[in-house]
Design a protein around this motif. Structure first.
Motif, mmCIF file in Angstrom:
data_model
loop_
_atom_site.group_PDB
_atom_site.id
_atom_site.type_symbol
_atom_site.label_atom_id
_atom_site.label_comp_id
_atom_site.label_asym_id
_atom_site.label_seq_id
_atom_site.Cartn_x
_atom_site.Cartn_y
_atom_site.Cartn_z
ATOM 1 N N UNK A 171 27.114 -14.269 -24.292
ATOM 2 C CA UNK A 171 25.970 -15.218 -24.011
ATOM 3 C C UNK A 171 24.837 -14.747 -24.972
ATOM 4 N N UNK A 172 23.922 -15.232 -25.329
ATOM 5 C CA UNK A 172 23.137 -14.855 -26.699
ATOM 6 C C UNK A 172 21.686 -15.537 -26.185
ATOM 7 N N UNK A 173 20.650 -14.911 -26.495
ATOM 8 C CA UNK A 173 19.428 -15.491 -26.192
ATOM 9 C C UNK A 173 18.235 -14.662 -26.838
ATOM 10 N N UNK A 174 17.067 -15.454 -27.183
ATOM 11 C CA UNK A 174 15.994 -14.915 -27.894
ATOM 12 C C UNK A 174 14.854 -14.758 -26.983
ATOM 13 N N UNK A 175 13.955 -13.856 -27.156
ATOM 14 C CA UNK A 175 12.814 -13.618 -26.407
ATOM 15 C C UNK A 175 11.291 -13.528 -26.937
ATOM 16 N N UNK A 176 10.578 -14.057 -26.628
ATOM 17 C CA UNK A 176 9.114 -13.600 -26.983
ATOM 18 C C UNK A 176 8.512 -12.652 -25.996
ATOM 19 N N UNK A 177 8.176 -11.574 -26.803
ATOM 20 C CA UNK A 177 7.431 -10.438 -26.005
ATOM 21 C C UNK A 177 6.147 -10.993 -25.685
ATOM 22 N N UNK A 178 5.510 -10.432 -24.586
ATOM 23 C CA UNK A 178 3.959 -10.262 -24.552
ATOM 24 C C UNK A 178 3.344 -9.370 -25.695
ATOM 25 N N UNK A 179 3.812 -8.342 -26.123
ATOM 26 C CA UNK A 179 3.718 -7.441 -27.137
ATOM 27 C C UNK A 179 4.335 -7.889 -28.408
ATOM 28 N N UNK A 180 3.605 -8.283 -29.271
ATOM 29 C CA UNK A 180 4.338 -8.664 -30.589
ATOM 30 C C UNK A 180 4.869 -7.369 -31.417
ATOM 31 N N UNK A 181 4.048 -6.367 -31.378
ATOM 32 C CA UNK A 181 4.182 -5.372 -32.213
ATOM 33 C C UNK A 181 5.454 -4.401 -31.712
ATOM 34 N N UNK A 182 6.345 -4.286 -32.718
ATOM 35 C CA UNK A 182 7.637 -3.790 -32.156
ATOM 36 C C UNK A 182 7.337 -2.435 -31.898
ATOM 37 N N UNK A 183 6.521 -1.450 -32.708
ATOM 38 C CA UNK A 183 6.404 -0.215 -32.631
ATOM 39 C C UNK A 183 5.617 0.004 -31.302
ATOM 40 N N UNK A 184 4.709 -0.499 -31.010
ATOM 41 C CA UNK A 184 4.150 -0.527 -29.532
ATOM 42 C C UNK A 184 5.039 -0.997 -28.667
ATOM 43 N N UNK A 185 5.839 -1.875 -28.814
ATOM 44 C CA UNK A 185 6.640 -2.028 -27.558
ATOM 45 C C UNK A 185 7.743 -1.047 -27.408
#
Length: 226
Positions: A171-185
């Protein structure tokens, strides 16, 4: 890239597989966007089928309840999971997931920050079929146990190697994070995981934990975009 072990139990995997054996499957090219369609060769469960809808909703509930997934992604929006199947000779070449996706039956859109593959086949059920993700540290090859999931940045080039025997179901999915910056996340995830470990240490005082929680939540407030 984060491995989430046993997002589904073995019993839950067996239930999903039993139902997926009975649903209609369509050519996966029909859901690929842009250049990805040229390198996609698999099957996808019909999203209009009522049983598929029920399984999708069950997965969405599981995703929202998983502490490690929530910690790693900090999801704001989750695209309804899609079930795919790779039989012998099928593959998906290198591609990048679409940056913007329209949510089904909605005018709303999602920015794909993180992708996730949930494996529903045991690794000894098929040969090949590895998820290969290009990272700054080189290619990472993933073929975990059924019920395990892996999250990775949607911006990364990735592919599924040809299946040479058996069938690979996921099963595959995609998610929008509340924190856009990958490094900060990534920093927030590491901080939260350390806090969770310290909670098990009786020698750590409540004041120390409160201080760390204070830092963690204020960092989220600073970097959240909604």
């Amino acid at each position: 890239m984060v491995l989430i072990e046993q997002l589904l139990t073995k019993d839950e995997v067996r239930t999903f597989r039993k139902h997926l054996d009975q649903v209609p499957w369509l050519d996966g090219k029909g859901t690929a966007m842009g250049m990805a369609a040229a390198v996609k060769n698999n099957a996808q469960a019909d999203t209009n089928d009522e049983m598929v809808r029920q399984l999708t909703n069950l997965l969405l509930a599981k995703y929202g309840e998983n502490p490690k997934l929530v910690s790693a992604v900090l999801p704001h929006k989750i695209f309804p999971p899609c079930f795919n199947r790779y039989a012998q000779g099928e593959t998906y070449g290198f591609h990048v997931d679409a940056a913007i996706m329209r949510l089904p039956n909605s005018a709303d859109v999602l920015r794909s920050d993180m992708s996730m593959t949930l494996f529903l086949s045991e690794p000894d059920e098929y040969e090949g079929g590895e998820l290969v993700i290009q990272t700054e540290f080189g290619e990472q090859r993933v073929k975990p146990q059924a019920g395990d999931a892996v999250t990775y940045p949607s911006s990364s080039l990735h592919r599924v190697t040809p299946v040479t025997k058996g069938a690979r179901i996921a099963a595959i999915t995609w998610m929008q994070s509340l924190v856009a910056d990958t490094h900060v996340r990534e920093i927030l995830f590491e901080l939260d995981q350390n806090i969770q470990q310290l909670l098990q240490n009786e020698s750590i005082s409540r004041e120390q934990l409160d201080s760390l929680h204070h830092v963690y939540h204020n960092l989220i407030r600073k970097h959240t975009s909604v």
